[in-house]
Motif scaffolding. Structure first.
Motif, PDB file in Angstrom:
ATOM      1  N   GLN A 186     158.863 156.572  58.151  1.00  0.00           N
ATOM      2  CA  GLN A 186     159.726 157.517  58.852  1.00  0.00           C
ATOM      3  C   GLN A 186     160.517 156.850  59.974  1.00  0.00           C
ATOM      4  O   GLN A 186     159.991 156.013  60.698  1.00  0.00           O
ATOM      5  N   ARG A 187     161.764 157.210  60.063  1.00  0.00           N
ATOM      6  CA  ARG A 187     162.624 156.614  61.066  1.00  0.00           C
ATOM      7  C   ARG A 187     162.123 157.013  62.448  1.00  0.00           C
ATOM      8  O   ARG A 187     161.752 158.176  62.676  1.00  0.00           O
ATOM      9  N   ARG A 231     162.573 160.469  64.629  1.00  0.00           N
ATOM     10  CA  ARG A 231     163.027 161.575  63.780  1.00  0.00           C
ATOM     11  C   ARG A 231     161.834 162.401  63.341  1.00  0.00           C
ATOM     12  O   ARG A 231     160.739 161.891  63.141  1.00  0.00           O
ATOM     13  N   ASN A 232     162.045 163.707  63.196  1.00  0.00           N
ATOM     14  CA  ASN A 232     160.990 164.579  62.701  1.00  0.00           C
ATOM     15  C   ASN A 232     161.193 164.952  61.238  1.00  0.00           C
ATOM     16  O   ASN A 232     160.269 165.377  60.567  1.00  0.00           O
ATOM     17  N   ASP A 233     162.432 164.826  60.768  1.00  0.00           N
ATOM     18  CA  ASP A 233     162.693 165.173  59.377  1.00  0.00           C
ATOM     19  C   ASP A 233     162.333 163.991  58.482  1.00  0.00           C
ATOM     20  O   ASP A 233     162.255 162.854  58.940  1.00  0.00           O
ATOM     21  N   THR A 260     165.649 159.403  51.229  1.00  0.00           N
ATOM     22  CA  THR A 260     165.488 160.820  51.580  1.00  0.00           C
ATOM     23  C   THR A 260     164.788 161.524  50.421  1.00  0.00           C
ATOM     24  O   THR A 260     164.824 161.026  49.295  1.00  0.00           O
TER      25      THR A 260
END
Lengths: 429, 423
Positions: A232-233, A236-238, A336
């Motif tokens: 995960q980036r 970021r939460n998404d 993604t």
């Protein structure tokens, strides 16, 4: 299990030739052009028919048109024709660009304008690239008598592996980093292809069911992996991955930001050449095709069928993995959830229309890439949903798989009623 | 297909010898997993399983309260003992029963661990199991009707999806759920007819023909739902068929709420399973169908119309799959979503294989998938320290294990997937 005849999806036009003629490039030169014309006839008519049916779908899915048909048939017809014309012209100009714009831009000599005029073609090439990979993957399976519906899952695994190598290493030059990431992508897909191949060879589990289940598993795996701290980036939460390093990304053909076509297409063409060599020039490929055409005879000739099945599925998976790789190292540079618009399934259509030949696959992929590239502008301009393209594709597969249907519609002379040959024989039991 | 059959012939025999050993080792590993992971609960924690459902059951049972750690140890001991016996002397023909018991023990140990210090309604899980198994059973029965007649139907997924869509739209327009079901059945039959024509008349490979229908269904339902339903919400709001309790039977403790408090789809499924079981094995029609699926040439010789039987069976299968699809909208969530069948058609095929091409077997297999699905839904509420994505994978992984582990043990109809050409 005594079903005679080829087990692979040998294109119908080929089956209609004298049964003994082996598929291959060594066709008689004299009849070559006529054979090519004959071979292209059914696919071309199939595509045409599919577009006609697609037009009917557009017309009959519009409540307004349906209402008009009862009150004012002429206006309804007019509206229907307008809608179909605007949808298909948006589709075509979205895929190929408009000639006037291209001519005008070239005449003006302005770099920016020229770039903008070529955006549709660039998008078509970009969209065709993953389809070349998945098409090759499915085609190779067909040649060995395997039906790989798992390209969709395999391309996700390839994307996961390629992205990981793409962002985790840094400071490497492009000539080392990019090939490493591509190899990782191949390996990821190959892993996901190995599972059904191994299970089929060892237990007889039918690859169709296993690959479909692995597709669903791959979606979930991707969802999960994008939430882990490794992927995960930061900040970021998404669910979105870290960015792939510049040194692992495919360079673009042209420096302009609007033109996204890149060197992954060249890799795809090289893969097509490699598959062509593998199938028609190598001993392994001869084994693949022998197993596909007649497993009993292949085994009698001393070929190891289990090993062939596993090896084929590994290469099929790897090729599909490269489709995901082309995306994450190409235009998106990041991973993604559910990024594929169904490239794995489109690969089936591409392989069937391409007659399971590498050159045919490339051409069919360009066609479907054009459809995909044109679909988005079509939806934006006319509100016709992108899914129309999926419907058209399904129809194309149907007509190509049942050439007798097309010949029946167009009253073509037919020598013999034939379809694609048989894959399913009781789930391997 | 033949490639595998040839490859697998010797391998499967060798596997029969080693299967005993593999099973034994698997049991021991499961025992170890229970002992290491599932006994790892807070001291003195207990797991509470509710056995009642609804506000005022006729007979109220006390909750089942088990000490979590002790229960897990007992189950680990059971699995370990089974593994040891399996390795030493094997269970002979009762191996399947033992496999089932060990799987049950492992699942229950997992449940005990997940609910340590909490409470979960066991009856609720099982009731949901039956609901989630319903579309899978319809799919499995649809596949069974086709394959018993020798046609592989991989298009069930597409038929479910089309049935779900049609059910929602027709039900909404007619404001009548029954008409929605009828519409779904007709659309399922229409798609099946296309499959039949492609497969039987044009000799198209049955898997490719099925795949075409799947892609087409996905495309057309997504297209129509984006183009029509999103702007006309009233077309995607069908009346639902709600559950009703069967008097007396639904008052039986535990069994009552699990089996006899559902909507008409579930009861229809029970009847259909029994009807197809009887029809296939006790009627003249069933004998003919099986003959066509096993040896079409012989059937043809004695005057059975092979192609007609195949056509009717495939179309019937489409009706069954269409109704199963209608369950997804009219019998469950109400409105249609893109790709809402989510692989249930394929899972149904796996259930059919697992059940040995036998209606009752297929139903029991569907229950296992339904249970995995139901458990997954409950556990995400229980806040188990397992990512929900892995729980969501369970039905698919179970399918792979089932198909890989059992395919050599059950036998498909001999002519399955082969086109029949009359000479």
């Amino acid at each position: 299990m005594s079903e005679p005849g080829p087990g692979a999806a040998v294109p119908a036009a080929e089956v209609e030739e004298p049964a003994a003629a082996p598929p291959g490039p060594e066709a008689r030169p004299a009849g070559r052009f006529r054979a090519l014309g004959g071979r292209a006839l059914v696919p071309v008519l199939s595509i045409l028919t599919a577009f006609v049916v697609g037009a009917l779908v557009i017309v009959f899915s519009d409540p307004e048109t349906l209402r008009l048909f009862t009150s004012d048939p002429v206006a309804a017809l007019q509206r229907a024709v307008e809608q179909v014309a605007s949808a298909y012209s948006a589709l075509v100009s979205g895929a190929l660009g408009s000639p006037t714009q291209i001519a005008g831009a070239l005449a003006s000599g302005d770099g920016k304008q020229i770039a903008r005029a070529f955006v549709p073609i660039s998008e078509t090439v970009l969209n065709a690239t993953p389809l070349i990979f998945t098409g090759l993957s499915v085609a190779l399976g067909f040649r060995s008598g395997l039906f790989n519906i798992g390209a969709e899952g395999q391309l996700y695994l390839g994307a996961i592996f390629a992205t990981f190598v793409g962002f985790s290493l840094s400071g490497l030059p492009l000539v080392i980093h990019l090939p490493l990431a591509i190899l990782a992508g191949f390996a990821g897909g190959a892993l996901w292809g190995f599972i059904p191949g191994f299970l089929k060879a060892r237990t007889g589990a039918h690859e169709v069911i296993v690959t479909i289940m692995l597709n669903y598993t791959a979606y979930r795996l991707l969802d999960w992996i994008l939430k882990t701290s490794v992927f995960q980036r930061v900040g970021r939460n998404d669910p979105i991955s870290k960015v792939v390093e510049e040194s692992a990304a495919f360079p673009r053909f042209v420096g302009d930001a609007a033109l996204r076509a890149n060197w992954s297409t060249v890799v795809a063409l090289l893969a097509a050449i490699a598959v062509s060599w593998l199938l028609f020039r190598s001993i392994r490929g001869f084994e693949f095709r022998a197993v596909g055409l007649n497993p009993g005879a292949a085994r009698y000739a001393g070929m190891n069928i289990g090993r062939t099945v596993i090896l084929t599925m590994i290469i099929c998976g790897g090729l599909a993995g490269l489709a995901g790789t082309a995306h994450v190292l190409g235009p998106s540079r990041t991973l993604t959830p559910g990024f594929s618009p169904g490239w794995g399934f489109d690969g089936i259509a591409v392989a069937l229309i391409g007659g399971s030949r590498p050159l045919g696959v490339v051409l069919a992929a360009l066609l479907f890439g054009a459809l995909r590239a044109g679909a988005t502008p079509m939806q934006a301009a006319t509100g016709i949903p992108i899914d129309l393209v999926v419907v058209i594709q399904a129809l194309v597969i149907m007509f190509v798989a049942a050439p007798a249907l097309v010949r029946g519609i167009y009253r073509l002379r037919t020598t013999q009623v034939t379809g694609t040959e048989v894959f399913a024989k009781g789930w391997g039991a | 297909m033949s490639a595998a059959a040839v490859a697998v012939g010797p391998a499967a025999r060798a596997q029969g010898v080693t299967r005993q050993r593999v099973l034994g080792i698997v049991y021991l590993l499961l025992a170890a997993a229970i002992a290491v992971i599932f006994t790892n609960v807070p001291d003195g924690a207990s797991s509470t399983f509710g056995l009642n459902l609804g506000p005022s059951p006729a007979v109220k049972l006390p909750d089942l309260i088990l000490p979590s750690a002790t229960t897990a140890w007992v189950l680990a001991a059971f699995c370990g003992f089974s593994g040891a016996v399996q390795l030493v002397r094997g269970f002979g023909i009762r191996w399947a029963v033992v496999l089932g018991l060990v799987a049950l023990a492992f699942t229950f140990a997992f449940l005990t661990w997940a609910t340590a210090g909490k409470s979960v309604s066991l009856v609720g899980i099982l009731q949901t199991t039956v609901q989630r198994a319903t579309p899978i059973t319809f799919a499995a029965l649809s596949g069974l009707l086709c394959e018993r007649a020798g046609v592989v139907n991989i298009a069930i997924e597409g038929m479910l999806l089309a049935g779900a869509f049609t059910g929602a739209v027709v039900g909404s327009i007619a404001t009548n759920p029954w008409l929605g079901v009828l519409g779904a059945a007709l659309v399922g039959a229409a798609l099946a007819w296309v499959l039949a024509v492609l497969a039987i008349r044009y000799y198209v490979d049955q898997i490719i023909a099925g795949t075409v229908i799947n892609i087409f269904s996905l495309g057309i339902t997504s297209f129509l739902s984006a183009r029509v339903l999103q702007t006309n919400l009233e077309l995607n709001n069908p009346p639902r068929l709600t559950p009703f309790a069967i008097p007396i039977l639904s008052d039986i403790p535990i069994v009552g709420p699990i089996l006899f408090n559902h909507n008409v789809f579930v009861y229809g499924m029970f009847l259909l399973v029994i009807a197809i079981q009887v029809a296939l094995f006790r009627t003249r029609w069933g004998l003919r169908v099986r003959a066509v699926g096993e040896h079409p040439k012989a059937a043809d010789t004695v005057g059975i119309d092979v192609l007609r039987i195949r056509y009717t069976n495939v179309v019937l299968a489409g009706v069954v799959a269409g109704i199963g699809g209608a369950y997804l909208t009219i019998g469950s969530t109400g409105s249609f979503d893109q790709n809402m069948s989510a692989g249930r058609g394929f899972i149904g095929l796996a259930a059919m294989i697992f059940g040995g091409w036998n209606p009752i077997g297929a139903f029991l297999a569907s229950l296992i998938f339904g249970f995995a699905d139901s458990l997954q839904a409950r556990l995400s509420i229980l806040a188990v320290p397992i990512p929900s994505e892995f729980l969501l994978m369970t039905p698919y992984i179970v399918t792979i294990i089932v198909v890989a582990g059992l395919v050599g043990r059950v036998r498909a109809p001999a002519a399955d997937g082969k086109p029949y050409r009359k000479e």
